[in-house]
Structure formats: structure tokens, C-alpha cells
Scaffold this motif. Structure first.
Motif, mmCIF file in Angstrom:
data_model
loop_
_atom_site.group_PDB
_atom_site.id
_atom_site.type_symbol
_atom_site.label_atom_id
_atom_site.label_comp_id
_atom_site.label_asym_id
_atom_site.label_seq_id
_atom_site.Cartn_x
_atom_site.Cartn_y
_atom_site.Cartn_z
ATOM 1 N N SER A 123 0.880 -1.271 0.017
ATOM 2 C CA SER A 123 -0.019 -0.065 -0.037
ATOM 3 C C SER A 123 1.067 1.320 -0.084
ATOM 4 O O SER A 123 0.492 2.382 -0.383
ATOM 5 N N ASN A 124 2.204 1.002 0.402
ATOM 6 C CA ASN A 124 2.970 2.094 0.358
ATOM 7 C C ASN A 124 4.060 2.373 -0.705
ATOM 8 O O ASN A 124 4.914 2.980 -1.044
ATOM 9 N N PHE A 125 3.771 1.094 -1.660
ATOM 10 C CA PHE A 125 4.610 1.107 -3.011
ATOM 11 C C PHE A 125 4.079 2.030 -4.100
ATOM 12 O O PHE A 125 2.949 1.700 -4.678
ATOM 13 N N ALA A 126 4.437 2.932 -4.316
ATOM 14 C CA ALA A 126 4.223 3.872 -5.481
ATOM 15 C C ALA A 126 5.354 4.851 -5.828
ATOM 16 O O ALA A 126 6.333 4.636 -5.668
ATOM 17 N N GLY A 127 4.764 5.869 -6.875
ATOM 18 C CA GLY A 127 5.922 6.680 -7.524
ATOM 19 C C GLY A 127 6.885 5.939 -8.669
ATOM 20 O O GLY A 127 6.307 4.914 -9.090
ATOM 21 N N VAL A 128 8.085 6.444 -8.917
ATOM 22 C CA VAL A 128 8.832 5.844 -9.916
ATOM 23 C C VAL A 128 8.913 4.319 -9.793
ATOM 24 O O VAL A 128 8.889 3.686 -10.733
ATOM 25 N N PRO A 129 9.346 3.549 -8.666
ATOM 26 C CA PRO A 129 9.530 2.231 -8.502
ATOM 27 C C PRO A 129 8.254 1.455 -9.110
ATOM 28 O O PRO A 129 8.266 0.503 -9.710
ATOM 29 N N LEU A 130 7.163 1.837 -8.600
ATOM 30 C CA LEU A 130 5.926 1.260 -9.073
ATOM 31 C C LEU A 130 5.823 1.424 -10.463
ATOM 32 O O LEU A 130 5.370 0.318 -11.050
ATOM 33 N N ALA A 131 6.011 2.227 -11.079
ATOM 34 C CA ALA A 131 5.750 2.700 -12.311
ATOM 35 C C ALA A 131 6.635 2.023 -13.245
ATOM 36 O O ALA A 131 6.249 1.073 -14.239
ATOM 37 N N GLN A 132 7.860 1.951 -12.790
ATOM 38 C CA GLN A 132 8.950 1.029 -13.501
ATOM 39 C C GLN A 132 8.492 -0.473 -13.428
ATOM 40 O O GLN A 132 8.468 -1.054 -14.491
ATOM 41 N N ALA A 133 7.964 -0.719 -12.324
ATOM 42 C CA ALA A 133 7.835 -2.289 -12.127
ATOM 43 C C ALA A 133 6.625 -2.634 -13.205
ATOM 44 O O ALA A 133 6.774 -3.653 -13.670
ATOM 45 N N PHE A 134 5.547 -1.796 -13.129
ATOM 46 C CA PHE A 134 4.503 -1.882 -14.253
ATOM 47 C C PHE A 134 4.978 -1.783 -15.551
ATOM 48 O O PHE A 134 4.388 -2.723 -16.485
ATOM 49 N N ILE A 135 5.904 -1.104 -16.101
ATOM 50 C CA ILE A 135 6.483 -0.972 -17.366
ATOM 51 C C ILE A 135 7.189 -2.277 -17.567
ATOM 52 O O ILE A 135 7.070 -2.822 -18.872
ATOM 53 N N PHE A 136 7.806 -2.947 -16.753
ATOM 54 C CA PHE A 136 8.810 -4.109 -17.018
ATOM 55 C C PHE A 136 7.701 -5.122 -16.979
ATOM 56 O O PHE A 136 8.132 -6.217 -17.589
ATOM 57 N N THR A 137 6.487 -5.272 -16.518
ATOM 58 C CA THR A 137 5.847 -6.336 -16.599
ATOM 59 C C THR A 137 4.844 -6.500 -17.492
ATOM 60 O O THR A 137 4.516 -7.353 -18.406
ATOM 61 N N LEU A 138 3.836 -4.945 -17.662
ATOM 62 C CA LEU A 138 2.876 -4.866 -18.489
ATOM 63 C C LEU A 138 3.008 -3.865 -19.669
ATOM 64 O O LEU A 138 2.198 -3.626 -20.401
ATOM 65 N N GLY A 139 4.231 -3.466 -19.818
ATOM 66 C CA GLY A 139 4.708 -2.320 -20.823
ATOM 67 C C GLY A 139 4.626 -3.158 -22.146
ATOM 68 O O GLY A 139 4.458 -4.211 -22.303
ATOM 69 N N ARG A 140 4.784 -2.260 -23.399
ATOM 70 C CA ARG A 140 4.898 -2.919 -24.635
ATOM 71 C C ARG A 140 5.601 -4.209 -24.669
ATOM 72 O O ARG A 140 5.456 -5.240 -25.327
ATOM 73 N N VAL A 141 6.843 -4.136 -24.169
ATOM 74 C CA VAL A 141 7.829 -5.268 -24.118
ATOM 75 C C VAL A 141 8.033 -5.644 -22.777
ATOM 76 O O VAL A 141 9.081 -6.324 -22.455
ATOM 77 N N GLY A 142 6.957 -5.708 -21.825
ATOM 78 C CA GLY A 142 7.048 -6.081 -20.495
ATOM 79 C C GLY A 142 6.890 -7.609 -20.553
ATOM 80 O O GLY A 142 6.642 -8.165 -21.572
ATOM 81 N N LEU A 143 7.403 -8.024 -19.531
ATOM 82 C CA LEU A 143 7.665 -9.480 -19.261
ATOM 83 C C LEU A 143 6.188 -10.377 -19.378
ATOM 84 O O LEU A 143 6.218 -11.274 -20.178
#
Ligand SMILES: Nc1ncnc2c1ncn2[C@@H]1O[C@H](COP(=O)(O)OP(=O)(O)OP(=O)(O)O)[C@@H](O)[C@H]1O
Ligand SMILES: [Mg+2]
Lengths: 302, 354
Positions: A123-143
Motif C-alpha cells: 500500500s506504500n509502494f508508489a511513485g517511480v519504482p511502481l511505475a517502473q515495475a509495471f512498465i517491466f511487466t505490462l509495458g509494450r515489451v514487458g515480461l
């Protein structure tokens, strides 16, 4: 009522000596709190409020307030409100079911405690790290995107999903909204007595009827309180959205940021006005919340 | 055929046997208490009748129907919980009406029934209050009214009074009993308070570790306990080790003091057998009538004033016995340390079963 109080004050026919005859120092205990409120709530709010009605040179103006009606600013408010309502409702509903199954399911103690810890962190995971995590998993070339495409032939992006959109951002927000809901609603669910359910069943009610007539009404004040918290939580979010969509989605917080950081749009006073607008929106939400809460708590008052 | 029959009922939780081979037949309109120490399986048995627990083995037959696997919401048995369990979001009247609304009874009938129930529990003016505005005793009355409103076949009460203070407890238990009589409803009442069970029940089921120790009327349970446990759990009991001196005459020897017992069981013993002898405190009295079977020298050890009763502890030989006498303000109490004589009839001297 008031006659009662008067009666107490003068039951022997004479007014009692004033209660504050002796100096009281009990207020010293609250001093740190009052200082905190002054420096971190009242002072900034005043600065905002005053700044919203000033131009760059400090003269009074309504220009900033008028600026709020600009189409791109209105649409920013609208998107921000929509995303906050969406993630508050979705996080609220799914979080409730998750919390409910955690409380009532016969899970081993370690599952429950590790879930609680996880929710606290997530619930405290937000900001740049959260965005990066989502880009790496659900981004166009995410995992996950790539795995789904290569292993199952499901191309998320072909099917209309886009991480850098309204729904993509909502899904990302849900990552902290859902655990937050679990954290705040769990005590309320634990407060539901097992005997209420059994008494209802004993009187002929189905589980559905129990929820309709007892479970939900009893939980309603807590549900509303949790959802308003979730709303505020995503209403004020900034870094997650900025680093995920890079400003592609026009949130009020991102607009404020660009007014205050010194780039082309630099106009701190418009930024103040935008912030005052947010305070107004939040106040309206609080008013609605209190109205609903009063109605749902009818059985506690009187 | 009995109205409610529990047949070879058992319940095992994981590896804990909560109830074991429980057999009971209850007649229509009977008031039965389950009495026993904490953890003996009273609640579990009651919850199986209500349908909240599924028996591991056995059957439950209510009014000639096997209800062992009928879900709780279709059993039509009323339950009163220790914690009242009133719905906090509903008024007293709405709580009482709940079961009837679920049954979709017409609104005017519900109104009438709620008024009737409120009158039954003497809360006519509290219909519009919320549960948190009532005292514990009042809340439990509402819970009783709510359970009775649906005209249940059986009324189940799980320690309904244990959260209340002593005075209200005594008043309310008499009220529960009189309402039960008035309605002629079959009731099962769980308690670990032996006085409560003795005062309220038609029959008592004394339980220990999931098993039935004895089923009987309060009179039977108190005066003719079937097991050592029943004897010591129900009421106060003096017990002492003794040796059989003469089985034919029923003569026992305790610390060198001779007792005569009329208990048939002594006849089955042999000379020299060790037995546990028991005497109820109220069967002992000061030796005003010296013609009694047992006249025993004693020393007064302690005196406890209990109101209508005075409990005097006397030492006979090396063993302490409690003796209860009625309080009489015109008779002087003995002094501690004084020597005296106590008596009891030979019928009062019992030998506990092994
Ligand atoms: N849901 C459960 N899971 C596991 N064990 C249980 C459960 N319910 C009861 N037990 C066990 O079954 C036994 C009987 O419990 P029960 O609640 O029936 O006792 P009781 O006679 O009502 O006691 P008390 O006077 O304390 O209420 C106890 O050993 C208890 O620990
Ligand atoms: Mg119990």
C-alpha cells in the motif's frame, strides 16, 4: 437539555464561581499538536489560498481562478476525479472481498500475518519504482506482455490494452489501492460477530439475506470511510502517474507540478489556484461522505 | 415417540472429541439443562441441534423428522446466545420482526406478533430503541423475544445469563422458566452453574468430557448422584476415605471414627475394602437428638455466614466436614475451637461409586 444544564449550574439558586478561577496548564499538552497543525496545515493552506488570488507581482487578481475553466484544466480535473473514483470503487470492492476471505477463510496464521505485512508494504509502494515495475511487466515489451504473446498468442496491446492510458494507470493505482483497502477494512470485518450471522441463519435467513440486512449495513460506515481514503489517496497521487505516462495523462497534480517547476508553463499562482480547486473537490467529497456516513450510522446515534 | 431425539450423537474436531455417543430423548414441553464443566461439549451438542455443527456420527430427530442434515435456516429452532447477538443496526421491534419478515409474513401479522412478544418480555416501551441503548438484561429479553417470535419447535439457550450480574440472573431465569411454561415450548438450556440447572429444569443432563454422566430430575441428580463426578459437581459434598469394617451392618471406619451407612453398596463390599464416603453438608446437624445413627465428636474449625444458611466447618477425626444449618438469630453460634457433637442418619452416609 439546556434547562438541565442551567439547573445544574444554579441548583442552590446562586451562580457558581467561574470554573476557570485557577489558571490551568492542561493546554500545554496539546501545544505540539497545535504547532504542527499551524505549520503544516494552516500556514500552507493560507499560502495556497492567498497565492491563488495574486498575480506574479503580488497584486490581487481573479485571473488564476478564471484559468481553472480552461478546457485542458477542466478535463484534467475530470480525468483525475474519474480515475480516483474508479480506483476507489474497484480497490474498495476487490479489497473488501480479499479482506473478507482472509478474515473468514480458515487460513493458517502465517498466511494471514504475511498477507498483512505484504499489504502494509504494497500500500506504500508508489511513485517511480511502481511505475517502473509495471512498465517491466505490462509495458509494450514487458515480461507478462511478451510471455502472453509468445506462449499463448494473446497480444494485450492488439486487444486494446495500453499501460499508458486511463485504464493502464488505474490498474497501476490498484496495486496500492487494493492492499490499502485490505488494511483499513480488516478490523471492521473482524468486528462482525459470528453470532450475528448465526442468529440470522437461525431465524431463517440465507447468507445473502444476512449480508443484505445485517452485514453490509453494519459495515457501511467503515466501507464509506475506507473508500473516501482510497479516493483521496489516488486524487493526490503524482509521481506514479508522471513516471508511468510521462504526462500523457493530464492529471491535476501533474499540471500543478508543471506550473511550479520552472519550465515553459511556469506560473506558480495558477498552480496555487489548481491546488485550491483540489481542496474544493476534496471538500465536496468529504461533505458527501459525511452525509452518507450519517445516514449509514443512524443506529449508533440518537 | 419423544419429541426430540438425539441418537448416538458424536462430534470430533480434528482430533478433539467434543461429544461422544450422546443419547437423549426429550418430551414435548420439557425443560432440559445441559450441565457440566467448561469444555465438556455442552455448546457443541446445542449447536448440532441448531445445525451450526454437523455431527460426526449419529442422528437428530425432531418431531418425527430426521433433521441431521437440514441446514440451520430451515430447522425452525430458536436460539438465544450468551452474547445476546442482537442485530445492532435494527431497533428492538425490527430485531423481533426479523424472522417473520424473512418468512414473508403479512406486515399486520408481524406487527401484532411483535407487540405480543414485547409484552411477553415486559419491554412494551422499548420497541423503537436500538440494542446499545438497553441494559444487558433487557437485551437478553429481546433476544428471547426474537427467538420465540418465529414459534420455534425447540428453544435453545446457551448460557444466556452468564454475562449478567447475580440479581438479574436469578430474576431472569425465573422469567425464562415461566415464559417457557406459559408457551409450553420445549427448551434446552446450557449452563455450567449447578444452582441454575437445579432451580430451572425438569431434567438435567450432567456431562463430563463429551459424555453423559447422568440424566435425571434435579431431585435425583442432587440426592442420588450416579457417579462420583455428579456427586461432587452438583452441590457441595463432604468426602473422605474410609475402610469397610462390617459390610452386613454397614459400618465404616474413618480415622478411627465409626460411621453407619444405609447405602446398599456397602453390603457388596468386603471387610477391609477402601471406599470413598460422602455426606451432604445439610445432612449433618448438631447433636440435639442423640438418638441418631451417627453421633460424632468434633471440633469447630470455621464458621461462614451465608445469609439464610450458616456453613460450619467441623473436624471429625482428622477430616474436615462442612455442615449447613439454617440461620436462627435466637440460637447462639458455637465458637471456633469449641468441642461439640454432630449427628447424621445412616441414610445420609453414602459410598461413592468407583
Ligand atoms: N470449532 C472447534 N474446533 C475445534 N475444537 C472445538 C471447536 N468447538 C469446540 N471445540 C472443542 O470441543 C470441546 C467442547 O467444547 P464446547 O464449546 O462444546 O464446551 P462447553 O461445554 O460449551 O464449554 P464452556 O462451558 O466453556 O462453554 C472443547 O474441548 C473445545 O475445545
Ligand atoms: Mg459453551
Amino acid at each position: 437539555m439546556s434547562s438541565n444544564r442551567l439547573g445544574v449550574a444554579s441548583d442552590d439558586g446562586r451562580p457558581k464561581p467561574p470554573l476557570l478561577a485557577q489558571p490551568s496548564f492542561s493546554w500545554i499538552g496539546v501545544l505540539p499538536f497545535l504547532l504542527f497543525v499551524f505549520f503544516f496545515l494552516i500556514l500552507p493552506s493560507l499560502t495556497l489560498f492567498v497565492g491563488a488570488f495574486q498575480d506574479r507581482d503580488g497584486n490581487f487578481t481573479l485571473e488564476n481562478i478564471r484559468g481553472l475553466a480552461l478546457p485542458n484544466i477542466l478535463s484534467a480535473y475530470w480525468v483525475t476525479i474519474r480515475i480516483s473514483v474508479t480506483t476507489a470503487l474497484m480497490g474498495g470492492i476487490f479489497g473488501f472481498f480479499l479482506a473478507y476471505s482472509l478474515v473468514t477463510g480458515n487460513m493458517p496464521a502465517w498466511v494471514r500475518s504475511s498477507m498483512a505485512t505484504f499489504c502494509g508494504v504494497a500500500s506504500n509502494f508508489a511513485g517511480v519504482p511502481l511505475a517502473q515495475a509495471f512498465i517491466f511487466t505490462l509495458g509494450r515489451v514487458g515480461l507478462v506482455t511478451v510471455l502472453l504473446r509468445d506462449l499463448f498468442g494473446i497480444d494485450l496491446y492488439d486487444r486494446g490494452f495500453n499501460l499508458y492510458s486511463f485504464w493502464g494507470l488505474s490498474v497501476t493505482y490498484l496495486y496500492f489501492q487494493l492492499p490499502l483497502m485490505v488494511l483499513v477494512i480488516t478490523p471492521a470485518i473482524e468486528g462482525l460477530q459470528r453470532e450475528w450471522r448465526e442468529a440470522a441463519e437461525n431465524l431463517g435467513a440465507t447468507p445473502g439475506q444476512y449480508w443484505r440486512y445485517i452485514g453490509i449495513p453494519v459495515l457501511m460506515p467503515s466501507l464509506l470511510g475506507s473508500m473516501i481514503l482510497l479516493f483521496g489517496n489516488s486524487f493526490g497521487a503524482y509521481a506514479t502517474a508522471l513516471s508511468l505516462t510521462g504526462g500523457l495523462i493530464n492529471l491535476v497534480t501533474i499540471l500543478i507540478g508543471s506550473q511550479i517547476r520552472g519550465d515553459v508553463l511556469h506560473n506558480p499562482n495558477l498552480g496555487y489556484a489548481l491546488a485550491v480547486g483540489m481542496v474544493v473537490v476534496m471538500s465536496v467529497m468529504m461533505v458527501i461522505y459525511y452525509a452518507l456516513r450519517r445516514r449509514s450510522e443512524y443506529w449508533l446515534k440518537r | 415417540m419423544s419429541f426430540l431425539i438425539l441418537e448416538n450423537l458424536s462430534k470430533v474436531f480434528h482430533n478433539v472429541t467434543a461429544v461422544e455417543d450422546f443419547n437423549l430423548s426429550v418430551e414435548r414441553g420439557e425443560f432440559i439443562s445441559f450441565l457440566g464443566p467448561s469444555g465438556c461439549g455442552k455448546t457443541t451438542t446445542l449447536r448440532m441441534i441448531a445445525g451450526f455443527e454437523t455431527p460426526t456420527a449419529g442422528r437428530i430427530i425432531l418431531n418425527d423428522k430426521d433433521i441431521t442434515h437440514v441446514p440451520p435456516n430451515r430447522r425452525n429452532v430458536g436460539m438465544v446466545f450468551q452474547s445476546y447477538a442482537l442485530f445492532p443496526n435494527m431497533t428492538v421491534a425490527q430485531n423481533i420482526a426479523f424472522g417473520l419478515r424473512i418468512r414473508k409474513e403479512p406486515e399486520d401479522k408481524i406487527k401484532g406478533r411483535v407487540a405480543e412478544m414485547l409484552a411477553l418480555v415486559h419491554l412494551e416501551d422499548k420497541g423503537n430503541n436500538f440494542p446499545h441503548q438497553l441494559s444487558g438484561g433487557q437485551q437478553q429479553r429481546v433476544a428471547l423475544a426474537r427467538a420465540l417470535a418465529i414459534r420455534p419447535q425447540v428453544l435453545l439457550l446457551d448460557e444466556p445469563l452468564s454475562a449478567l450480574d447475580a440479581k438479574i440472573r436469578v430474576a431472569l431465569r425465573a422469567e425464562i422458566r415461566s415464559i417457557q411454561r406459559e408457551l409450553g415450548i420445549t427448551a434446552i438450556y446450557v449452563t455450567h452453574d449447578q444452582e441454575e440447572a437445579l432451580s430451572i429444569s425438569d431434567r438435567i443432563v450432567v456431562m463430563l468430557q463429551g459424555k453423559i454422566e447422568q440424566i435425571g430430575t434435579p431431585f435425583e441428580i442432587y440426592n442420588f448422584p450416579a457417579t462420583n463426578f455428579v456427586a461432587s459437581f452438583v452441590g457441595t459434598l463432604n468426602t473422605a476415605e474410609a475402610e469397610v469394617l462390617d459390610p452386613e451392618q454397614g459400618i465404616l471406619l474413618m480415622d478411627g471414627v465409626r460411621f453407619i451407612s444405609a447405602d446398599e453398596d456397602v453390603r457388596t463390599k468386603r471387610r477391609g475394602d477402601k471406599v470413598r464416603m460422602s455426606i451432604r453438608p445439610e445432612r449433618l446437624s448438631f447433636a440435639a437428638e442423640l438418638h441418631k445413627d451417627n453421633v460424632l465428636d468434633c471440633v469447630i474449625e470455621n464458621i461462614t455466614f451465608l445469609g439464610s444458611v450458616v456453613r460450619i466447618q467441623v473436624r471429625i477425626g482428622n477430616t474436615k466436614f462442612n455442615m449447613d444449618t439454617f440461620n436462627n438469630p435466637f440460637l447462639a453460634l458455637p465458637r471456633i475451637g469449641e468441642r461439640s457433637k454432630v449427628t447424621c442418619s445412616k441414610e445420609a452416609v453414602l459410598v461413592l461409586k468407583d
